[in-house]
Design a protein around this motif. Structure first.
Motif, mmCIF file in Angstrom:
data_model
loop_
_atom_site.group_PDB
_atom_site.id
_atom_site.type_symbol
_atom_site.label_atom_id
_atom_site.label_comp_id
_atom_site.label_asym_id
_atom_site.label_seq_id
_atom_site.Cartn_x
_atom_site.Cartn_y
_atom_site.Cartn_z
ATOM 1 N N MET A 11 0.855 -1.178 0.000
ATOM 2 C CA MET A 11 0.000 0.000 0.000
ATOM 3 C C MET A 11 0.885 1.219 0.000
ATOM 4 S SD MET A 11 -3.297 0.623 2.455
ATOM 5 C CE MET A 11 -4.002 -0.939 2.032
ATOM 6 N N GLY A 12 0.723 2.101 -0.947
ATOM 7 C CA GLY A 12 1.660 3.196 -1.126
ATOM 8 C C GLY A 12 1.562 4.266 -0.074
ATOM 9 N N SER A 13 2.546 5.111 -0.015
ATOM 10 C CA SER A 13 2.559 6.279 0.845
ATOM 11 C C SER A 13 3.478 7.294 0.250
ATOM 12 C CB SER A 13 2.996 5.917 2.263
ATOM 13 O OG SER A 13 4.366 5.700 2.294
ATOM 14 N N SER A 14 3.408 8.508 0.757
ATOM 15 C CA SER A 14 4.190 9.571 0.150
ATOM 16 C C SER A 14 5.669 9.421 0.363
ATOM 17 C CB SER A 14 3.731 10.923 0.720
ATOM 18 O OG SER A 14 3.884 10.942 2.118
ATOM 19 N N THR A 15 6.082 8.518 1.239
ATOM 20 C CA THR A 15 7.507 8.276 1.396
ATOM 21 C C THR A 15 7.843 6.813 1.215
ATOM 22 O OG1 THR A 15 7.207 8.078 3.774
ATOM 23 C CG2 THR A 15 7.917 10.212 2.945
ATOM 24 N N ALA A 16 7.153 6.162 0.315
ATOM 25 C CA ALA A 16 7.513 4.783 -0.012
ATOM 26 C C ALA A 16 8.898 4.763 -0.609
ATOM 27 C CB ALA A 16 6.505 4.184 -0.977
ATOM 28 N N GLU A 17 9.473 3.583 -0.689
ATOM 29 C CA GLU A 17 10.855 3.472 -1.107
ATOM 30 C C GLU A 17 11.106 4.143 -2.441
ATOM 31 O OE1 GLU A 17 12.738 -0.254 -1.020
ATOM 32 O OE2 GLU A 17 11.943 -0.761 0.914
ATOM 33 N N GLU A 18 10.163 4.017 -3.342
ATOM 34 C CA GLU A 18 10.417 4.582 -4.654
ATOM 35 C C GLU A 18 10.195 6.075 -4.686
ATOM 36 O OE1 GLU A 18 7.635 2.472 -7.066
ATOM 37 O OE2 GLU A 18 6.083 3.917 -6.740
ATOM 38 N N SER A 19 9.699 6.668 -3.610
ATOM 39 C CA SER A 19 9.446 8.096 -3.616
ATOM 40 C C SER A 19 9.949 8.764 -2.360
ATOM 41 C CB SER A 19 7.943 8.355 -3.767
ATOM 42 O OG SER A 19 7.230 7.714 -2.744
ATOM 43 N N SER A 20 11.026 8.281 -1.839
ATOM 44 C CA SER A 20 11.602 8.866 -0.642
ATOM 45 C C SER A 20 13.093 8.818 -0.736
ATOM 46 C CB SER A 20 11.141 8.099 0.605
ATOM 47 O OG SER A 20 11.761 6.843 0.662
ATOM 48 N N VAL A 21 13.757 9.255 0.329
ATOM 49 C CA VAL A 21 15.195 9.102 0.350
ATOM 50 C C VAL A 21 15.528 7.626 0.252
ATOM 51 C CG1 VAL A 21 15.596 11.170 1.659
ATOM 52 C CG2 VAL A 21 15.155 9.074 2.867
ATOM 53 N N GLY A 38 8.469 14.324 7.497
ATOM 54 C CA GLY A 38 7.842 15.188 6.499
ATOM 55 C C GLY A 38 6.829 14.455 5.640
ATOM 56 N N GLY A 39 7.141 13.198 5.279
ATOM 57 C CA GLY A 39 6.244 12.441 4.416
ATOM 58 C C GLY A 39 4.925 12.114 5.067
ATOM 59 N N GLY A 40 4.937 11.827 6.372
ATOM 60 C CA GLY A 40 3.699 11.500 7.061
ATOM 61 C C GLY A 40 2.735 12.671 7.135
ATOM 62 N N LEU A 41 3.276 13.888 7.027
ATOM 63 C CA LEU A 41 2.440 15.086 7.127
ATOM 64 C C LEU A 41 2.174 15.731 5.768
ATOM 65 C CD1 LEU A 41 4.317 16.675 10.167
ATOM 66 C CD2 LEU A 41 2.043 15.635 10.239
ATOM 67 N N PHE A 42 2.786 15.207 4.704
ATOM 68 C CA PHE A 42 2.803 15.926 3.432
ATOM 69 C C PHE A 42 1.404 16.154 2.860
ATOM 70 C CE2 PHE A 42 3.344 16.409 -1.144
ATOM 71 C CZ PHE A 42 4.341 17.364 -1.204
ATOM 72 N N VAL A 43 0.596 15.087 2.752
ATOM 73 C CA VAL A 43 -0.733 15.231 2.157
ATOM 74 C C VAL A 43 -1.631 16.116 3.022
ATOM 75 C CG1 VAL A 43 -2.823 13.989 1.458
ATOM 76 C CG2 VAL A 43 -0.582 13.062 0.900
ATOM 77 N N LEU A 44 -1.576 15.914 4.337
ATOM 78 C CA LEU A 44 -2.376 16.732 5.248
ATOM 79 C C LEU A 44 -1.974 18.204 5.142
ATOM 80 C CD1 LEU A 44 -4.523 16.560 7.560
ATOM 81 C CD2 LEU A 44 -2.585 16.489 9.145
ATOM 82 N N TYR A 45 -0.687 18.454 5.081
ATOM 83 C CA TYR A 45 -0.160 19.817 4.944
ATOM 84 C C TYR A 45 -0.630 20.460 3.639
ATOM 85 C CZ TYR A 45 3.625 23.241 3.951
ATOM 86 O OH TYR A 45 4.366 24.345 3.618
ATOM 87 N N ALA A 46 -0.531 19.715 2.542
ATOM 88 C CA ALA A 46 -0.945 20.250 1.246
ATOM 89 C C ALA A 46 -2.444 20.476 1.180
ATOM 90 C CB ALA A 46 -0.514 19.296 0.129
ATOM 91 N N ASP A 47 -3.225 19.620 1.858
ATOM 92 C CA ASP A 47 -4.679 19.719 1.783
ATOM 93 C C ASP A 47 -5.224 20.797 2.710
ATOM 94 O OD1 ASP A 47 -7.348 18.562 0.958
ATOM 95 O OD2 ASP A 47 -7.455 18.181 3.114
ATOM 96 N N ARG A 48 -4.802 20.806 3.950
ATOM 97 C CA ARG A 48 -5.427 21.684 4.943
ATOM 98 C C ARG A 48 -4.769 23.047 5.078
ATOM 99 N NH1 ARG A 48 -7.265 17.851 10.072
ATOM 100 N NH2 ARG A 48 -8.768 16.579 8.903
#
Length: 451
Positions: free
Chosen positions: A1-11, A278-288
């Motif tokens: 299940m993807g996330s904003s800091t999955a291996e392919e999209s994180s450091v 940062g990744g755990g907060l990214f979508v919430l930060y961008a949305d709210r």
């Protein structure tokens, strides 16, 4: 299940210096299948083409889910900073706990069967979420359980793939082969966020998760077409280490022996700690806080794919021109510095600033990841590669849920922007550790010379 800091999209969560691989002479070890000769172009290499196609397909599904899952939690379960971060953390936690045992299993498993099984098992794990949402029965425990199950399966597939590639690609061509796999993920990353943004804008986030289910069905079929020789374990269950404990000790011995593995792992762990927060907060930060529209958020994610694609194109030439050590150092520090653009988006022009961040981070992290992944595959004996991959993945991935939990907890008390600034500072500090001691550069260059 993807996330904003999955291996392919994180450091990158991989590290290791290249060196001449040790000869495969351990008792009980089965010689790997003969790779395609050097004279055959990689574009005609059937096993690599199958892996490239699978990575392209699965990355589309993962990126749709990376966008849909946190928005689903926000819309259906009213998730706040702590809930969003905890959800991302649950995706990584099973891999942290189980990776050492997964590594032993990979070294003894029939790789083709294992890849098919973990891919198809993702379908019920992910598909249960939209089904529960359609029946108005979605709960936090269910969402956490689905994220944990999918994370464990994803970790198994990642370790198995890293061990599979050196068994089908000649050693001297691992760098361009790793670039090809990363490039395939880039193609999916470009289409995935755009598709996710459109689907979420038209329908509820829950049905969008079905895209990942379809991708895993296709991926399992592609794995099934890999050479049958991959069903021969790199080490027979009765050969070499006779127990799981002995097998784990063999893998740890390689990491203890290779100083550069430990140093690069330390630097990547620091980057992942800041990236997890940062990744755990990214979508919430961008949305709210930034009030980005769904299509804008999708475009931001696609910006990473463009940067990643550029990184794929230049990774081999940059690494050879600068040397592996300089490429890793410069890209790591620059990627850490780029994270400061995330909180800077709150000062104005949020959409273009976040797109710029994704472009830069995608480029820099990709070059770094390709170089380090290739190095680890070269330095590790084939029959120990699964365990070494697993230990390093466990150490590095552990920092992602820790960063996510701590970041979410702090954000609920001091606000999101201060936490994002602190997360970027932690990431930059971790990357900067690669520059000390100064004489480590000579060791890296000597290790890289044979490739």
């Amino acid at each position: 299940m993807g996330s904003s800091t999955a291996e392919e999209s994180s450091v990158p969560a991989e590290s290791g210096p290249p060196a001449t691989p040790a000869p495969a002479t351990t008792s009980g070890q089965v010689p790997p299948p003969a790779p395609v000769p050097e004279s055959v172009p990689l574009r005609r290499h059937r096993p690599l083409l199958l892996l490239v196609t699978e990575q392209m397909t699965s990355s589309v599904g993962r990126q749709v889910t990376a966008l849909a899952l946190p928005l689903l939690a926000i819309a259906h379960l009213h998730a706040g900073p702590l809930g969003s971060s905890a959800l991302m953390a649950m995706t990584y936690l099973p891999g942290v706990l189980l990776s050492p045992l997964i590594g032993v299993a990979v070294d003894r498993a029939r790789l083709r069967r294992m890849l098919v099984a973990v891919s198809w098992l993702q379908v019920p794990a992910v598909g249960s979420v939209p089904l529960a949402a359609a029946l108005d029965g979605l709960t936090w425990p269910h969402l956490f359980a689905a994220a944990a199950a999918s994370g464990a399966l994803g970790s198994s597939q990642s370790i198995a793939l890293q061990s599979c590639l050196p068994r089908v690609v000649p050693t001297g061509r691992l760098l361009p082969a790793n670039s090809s796999l990363t490039g395939a993920r880039t193609v999916g990353l470009i289409g995935g966020p755009a598709l996710g943004g459109i689907l979420i804008g038209v329908v509820d986030p829950a049905p969008a998760l079905l895209v990942e289910c379809a991708a895993y069905l296709v991926g399992g079929a592609l794995f099934l077409a890999l050479p049958a020789a991959l069903n021969r374990p790199a080490q027979e269950p009765g050969g070499g280490a006779r127990s799981r404990v002995e097998a784990l000790r063999e893998g740890l011995a390689v990491i203890r022996r290779e100083t550069l593995l430990r140093r690069q792992a330390l630097a990547a762990a620091g980057l992942n700690l800041g990236g997890g927060a940062g990744g755990g907060l990214f979508v919430l930060y961008a949305d709210r806080e930034l009030h980005l529209l769904p299509w804008q958020l999708g475009a931001v994610y696609a910006g990473y794919a463009v940067g990643m694609g550029t990184g794929v194109l230049v990774a081999t030439s940059v690494t050879r021109a600068l040397g592996m050590a300089r490429a890793i150092r410069l890209c790591a520090v620059s990627a850490g510095a780029a994270l400061f653009l995330i909180p800077a988006a709150s000062l104005g022009a949020a959409f273009p600033v976040l797109v710029l961040y994704q472009l830069l981070f995608g480029l820099l992290a990709t070059v770094w990841s390709i170089a380090m992944t290739t190095g680890r595959q070269l330095v590790t004996p084939a029959h120990l590669l699964g365990r070494v991959n697993a230990f390093l993945q466990a150490v590095l991935t552990a920092t992602l849920p820790v960063g996510a939990f701590v970041g979410g907890w702090l954000a609920s008390r001091v606000g999101i922007v201060p936490v994002l600034v602190g997360a970027a500072a932690v990431a930059l500090a971790g990357a900067s550790s690669l520059w000390f001691p100064r004489d480590m550069l000579a060791g890296i260059e000597r290790a890289a010379q044979p490739s």
